[in-house]
Design an enzyme around this catalytic site. Sequence first.
Site, PDB file in Angstrom:
ATOM      1  CG  ASP A   1      41.247  48.354  42.235  1.00  0.00           C
ATOM      2  OD1 ASP A   1      42.046  49.166  41.709  1.00  0.00           O
ATOM      3  OD2 ASP A   1      41.625  47.313  42.792  1.00  0.00           O
TER       4      ASP A   1
ATOM      5  CB  SER B   1      45.238  46.713  43.856  1.00  0.00           C
ATOM      6  OG  SER B   1      44.708  47.657  42.957  1.00  0.00           O
TER       7      SER B   1
ATOM      8  CG  HIS C   1      45.425  52.592  42.917  1.00  0.00           C
ATOM      9  ND1 HIS C   1      44.920  52.543  41.640  1.00  0.00           N
ATOM     10  CD2 HIS C   1      45.470  51.306  43.342  1.00  0.00           C
ATOM     11  CE1 HIS C   1      44.701  51.291  41.298  1.00  0.00           C
ATOM     12  NE2 HIS C   1      45.006  50.512  42.320  1.00  0.00           N
TER      13      HIS C   1
ATOM     14  CB  THR D   1      40.936  44.908  46.254  1.00  0.00           C
ATOM     15  OG1 THR D   1      41.647  45.597  45.233  1.00  0.00           O
ATOM     16  CG2 THR D   1      40.283  45.906  47.190  1.00  0.00           C
TER      17      THR D   1
ATOM     18  CG  ASP E   1      42.841  48.862  38.505  1.00  0.00           C
ATOM     19  OD1 ASP E   1      43.573  49.877  38.547  1.00  0.00           O
ATOM     20  OD2 ASP E   1      43.288  47.709  38.340  1.00  0.00           O
TER      21      ASP E   1
ATOM     22  CG  HIS F   1      45.308  49.044  34.411  1.00  0.00           C
ATOM     23  ND1 HIS F   1      46.593  49.480  34.656  1.00  0.00           N
ATOM     24  CD2 HIS F   1      44.817  48.637  35.607  1.00  0.00           C
ATOM     25  CE1 HIS F   1      46.868  49.339  35.951  1.00  0.00           C
ATOM     26  NE2 HIS F   1      45.797  48.836  36.553  1.00  0.00           N
TER      27      HIS F   1
HETATM   28 MG    MG Z   1      41.075  45.414  43.136  1.00  0.00          MG
HETATM   29 ZN    ZN Z   2      45.408  48.582  38.612  1.00  0.00          ZN
END
Ligand code: MG
Ligand code: ZN
Length: 352
Positions: free
Chosen positions: A32, A73, A288, A126, A245, A249
């Site tokens: 992710d 996501s 992404h 996800t 992910d 962030h």
């Molecule tokens: Mg995820």
């Molecule tokens: Zn994110």
Amino acid sequence: MKKIKITSVLVILTVALFAQKQPKNVVFIIGDGMGLAHIYAGMVANGNKLQLERFKNIGFSKTYSSSHFTTDSGAGGTALSSGIKTRNGMIGMNPDSTASESILEVAEKNGLSTGMVVACDVTHATPASFIAHQVSRKMTEEIATDYLKTDIDVFIGGGRKNFENRTDNRNITNELKEKGYTIAYTLDEVKNTKTGKLAGMLYNEHNPPMPERGDMLPEASMAAIDILDNNKKGFFMMIEGSQIDWAGHDNNGAQIAKEVLDLDKTIGKVLDFAEKNKNTLVIVTADHETGGFTITDGSIIKKEFKSDFSTKGHSSVPVPIFAFGPGAEDFTGFMENISFKNKLIKLLKLKN
Ligand code: MG
Ligand code: ZN
């Protein structure tokens, strides 16, 4: 007589060549938020090497959603699982809020075993995109309930609270038990389960970050493969390195590297299995990129790098795809994120 023999040998050879192209099992791995810089951060921190380098078929996935140039996501996961561009925040649904079918659900319908192992709450966007159908990723209790509507064989991650401590007072864990699931609350209990259906809820909320989580992801993934591989028809499984992910962030380059290396370790074990098994297609990609992450300087020898970020959110750039095994060459070049599902249906010869 001799002529016939040569012809039949040729036929057998041709059949064998074509048979080799069809995978029996698919392991679909999602990092992710994992862009190229994230991968390189892990590589540098690991002394200039990664298991990912074992892949020879490489491509890019275009990640925009139906509502946003930059996906979240929910829409990103739904694109990968269900082959549709949808609105940000949606889970397993078309933009008009009708349910879309995921590759996991199609595999299940065709008699394959199915599984998911994630480094987060199993109701997070996800994994939810492969199993649930809800208008918003925030509906985590409804997503937990959706696990009852499927026949997924194995799922392992966190999120026990959404199953057992709910606003509607239902106990979804008990309902899963009634459906025949073994419930595992620890990694040891996961590893001790060798057959049947397994729900591994290892944490009350999200799994802890690396290194606190230890080898949860690689070990639970291999335990899941062990169970899923009992099915002669094959299996489809999704593995998610969920917290790459989150480190993105946080704009935390060092933590990105730790999370990438955890996923990479998992990838190495899956590749070992696939190399031996020979009928397993392994795909690694991302939903992404997160952080607009780049690396501006560093040292291979010191295993150090200097991070820079352009956003605290996601960015819009395409993400890498890596594929290994029968059919891997179908996942090269530039692809839309919605093309995985149909390519897999075709390769696995599933009835949609
Ligand atoms: Mg995820
Ligand atoms: Zn994110």
